[in-house]
Design a protein around this motif. Structure first.
Motif, PDB file in Angstrom:
ATOM      1  N   ILE A 203       0.821  -1.214   0.000  1.00 42.81           N
ATOM      2  CA  ILE A 203       0.000   0.000   0.000  1.00 42.81           C
ATOM      3  C   ILE A 203       0.854   1.263   0.000  1.00 42.81           C
ATOM      4  O   ILE A 203       0.623   2.186  -0.780  1.00 42.81           O
ATOM      5  CB  ILE A 203      -0.952   0.017   1.213  1.00 42.81           C
ATOM      6  CG1 ILE A 203      -1.801  -1.249   1.243  1.00 42.81           C
ATOM      7  CG2 ILE A 203      -1.823   1.264   1.176  1.00 42.81           C
ATOM      8  CD1 ILE A 203      -2.627  -1.495   0.011  1.00 42.81           C
TER       9      ILE A 203
ATOM     10  N   ALA B 255       2.199   2.879  -3.222  1.00 41.59           N
ATOM     11  CA  ALA B 255       1.198   3.475  -4.113  1.00 41.59           C
ATOM     12  C   ALA B 255       0.527   4.694  -3.503  1.00 41.59           C
ATOM     13  O   ALA B 255       0.167   5.634  -4.211  1.00 41.59           O
ATOM     14  CB  ALA B 255       0.132   2.440  -4.482  1.00 41.59           C
ATOM     15  N   SER B 256       0.337   4.687  -2.176  1.00 39.96           N
ATOM     16  CA  SER B 256      -0.401   5.784  -1.539  1.00 39.96           C
ATOM     17  C   SER B 256       0.042   5.946  -0.091  1.00 39.96           C
ATOM     18  O   SER B 256      -0.383   5.181   0.792  1.00 39.96           O
ATOM     19  CB  SER B 256      -1.914   5.526  -1.603  1.00 39.96           C
ATOM     20  OG  SER B 256      -2.627   6.513  -0.870  1.00 39.96           O
ATOM     21  N   GLU B 257       0.863   6.961   0.151  1.00 36.57           N
ATOM     22  CA  GLU B 257       1.269   7.248   1.529  1.00 36.57           C
ATOM     23  C   GLU B 257       0.073   7.656   2.363  1.00 36.57           C
ATOM     24  O   GLU B 257      -0.014   7.333   3.550  1.00 36.57           O
ATOM     25  CB  GLU B 257       2.331   8.351   1.519  1.00 36.57           C
ATOM     26  CG  GLU B 257       2.899   8.686   2.898  1.00 36.57           C
ATOM     27  CD  GLU B 257       2.009   9.632   3.707  1.00 36.57           C
ATOM     28  OE1 GLU B 257       2.026   9.536   4.952  1.00 36.57           O
ATOM     29  OE2 GLU B 257       1.309  10.454   3.083  1.00 36.57           O
ATOM     30  N   ALA B 258      -0.877   8.342   1.730  1.00 40.29           N
ATOM     31  CA  ALA B 258      -2.072   8.780   2.453  1.00 40.29           C
ATOM     32  C   ALA B 258      -2.896   7.583   2.917  1.00 40.29           C
ATOM     33  O   ALA B 258      -3.370   7.541   4.054  1.00 40.29           O
ATOM     34  CB  ALA B 258      -2.920   9.693   1.570  1.00 40.29           C
ATOM     35  N   LEU B 259      -3.084   6.589   2.025  1.00 45.52           N
ATOM     36  CA  LEU B 259      -3.846   5.394   2.399  1.00 45.52           C
ATOM     37  C   LEU B 259      -3.130   4.619   3.488  1.00 45.52           C
ATOM     38  O   LEU B 259      -3.771   4.107   4.415  1.00 45.52           O
ATOM     39  CB  LEU B 259      -4.079   4.517   1.176  1.00 45.52           C
ATOM     40  CG  LEU B 259      -4.902   3.245   1.396  1.00 45.52           C
ATOM     41  CD1 LEU B 259      -6.270   3.572   1.986  1.00 45.52           C
ATOM     42  CD2 LEU B 259      -5.050   2.476   0.087  1.00 45.52           C
ATOM     43  N   GLN B 260      -1.806   4.531   3.398  1.00 46.29           N
ATOM     44  CA  GLN B 260      -1.052   3.878   4.466  1.00 46.29           C
ATOM     45  C   GLN B 260      -1.282   4.589   5.795  1.00 46.29           C
ATOM     46  O   GLN B 260      -1.521   3.945   6.825  1.00 46.29           O
ATOM     47  CB  GLN B 260       0.437   3.890   4.140  1.00 46.29           C
ATOM     48  CG  GLN B 260       1.305   3.271   5.249  1.00 46.29           C
ATOM     49  CD  GLN B 260       2.772   3.600   5.098  1.00 46.29           C
ATOM     50  OE1 GLN B 260       3.119   4.681   4.622  1.00 46.29           O
ATOM     51  NE2 GLN B 260       3.638   2.681   5.493  1.00 46.29           N
ATOM     52  N   HIS B 261      -1.239   5.911   5.764  1.00 43.52           N
ATOM     53  CA  HIS B 261      -1.417   6.697   6.987  1.00 43.52           C
ATOM     54  C   HIS B 261      -2.775   6.427   7.624  1.00 43.52           C
ATOM     55  O   HIS B 261      -2.862   6.113   8.815  1.00 43.52           O
ATOM     56  CB  HIS B 261      -1.275   8.185   6.661  1.00 43.52           C
ATOM     57  CG  HIS B 261      -1.804   9.092   7.725  1.00 43.52           C
ATOM     58  ND1 HIS B 261      -1.223   9.229   8.970  1.00 43.52           N
ATOM     59  CD2 HIS B 261      -2.904   9.903   7.734  1.00 43.52           C
ATOM     60  CE1 HIS B 261      -1.911  10.081   9.698  1.00 43.52           C
ATOM     61  NE2 HIS B 261      -2.935  10.512   8.978  1.00 43.52           N
TER      62      HIS B 261
END
Length: 243
Positions: free
Chosen positions: A145, A148-154
């Protein structure tokens, strides 16, 4: 609004007789008289599986009847409130908002006060109780994850897992059961094995999973139920091979 009596199917059947009369005996004989009385899953667990499936599919016409049925089957108002919050993460905020509007009216008629419902400030369950597979989960998020998306990981790490899954308003077993039912109803077979393995670790039995999938068939659709059953079989086979 008057609370529908969960045992009173007359209004529904009167409507069906004028549009799809064959659904009357199918509903009465196979859902009301058979499905809900099978011994492999408690009425309370069947209610949990049913309401999260309906919320996942945004089946608003069914909410008043089945929301009341769930409360009459042993799901507490606090647990139901938490189920709506949990559904928001797996089926989207708009679906949860629609369910919350109906549930608020039912709570008002039943005399449920806001003080009876879970709060943001509740103490958190320890990780080993709430998410026993957290190390595997964190590794998957980091590998698949985060690139692809640091925001989704957060948000996945900080909100979904560090917060939602640790909330005590639902027992870990009930939260796991509800999630498996949600994923089945949404056709999320890719993630189904991960959450099913967690549910089995949390105390959900294979028999209960099988009965829950029958509810998916009736309330979410046969195709989704078969897809989830195939994913469940892969988990059972892997566990048996490693036993």
């Amino acid at each position: 609004m008057t609370n529908p009596n969960p045992e009173d199917t007359a209004p529904l059947f009167n409507m069906l007789r004028g549009a799809a009369p064959v659904l009357v005996p199918f509903t009465q004989d196979r859902i009301v008289d058979e499905l809900w009385h099978r011994p492999g899953l408690s009425a309370r667990d069947r209610a949990i599986a049913t309401v999260v499936t309906l919320m996942a599919r945004n089946a608003q016409n069914a909410y008043p009847y089945y929301f009341n049925k769930a409360l009459d089957s042993g799901v507490t108002s606090a647990e139901f409130s938490e189920l709506v919050t949990h559904t928001a993460f797996y089926a989207g905020w708009p679906n949860a908002f629609a369910a919350a509007g109906v549930l608020k009216g039912i709570f008002d008629e039943r005399g449920v006060a806001v003080e009876d419902l879970p709060t943001v400030e509740e103490a958190r369950l320890p990780t080993e109780v709430a998410v026993p597979d957290d190390a595997l989960r964190a590794a998957y998020i980091a590998a698949h994850i985060a690139p692809a998306s640091e925001a989704l990981q957060h948000f996945t790490n900080d909100l979904l897992y560090a917060n939602l899954w640790h909330r005590p308003a639902l027992e870990p077993r009930d939260r796991a059961l509800a999630t498996v039912a949600l994923l089945a109803a949404l056709g999320q077979s890719a993630f189904f094995p991960v959450y099913l393995t967690r549910a089995l670790t949390q105390g959900v039995t294979r028999t209960e999973v099988g009965e829950m999938l029958a509810h998916t068939a009736f309330y979410g659709g046969w195709g989704y139920a078969i897809q989830a059953a195939e994913a469940a079989k892969s988990v059972f086979d892997a566990q048996d091979a490693g036993a």
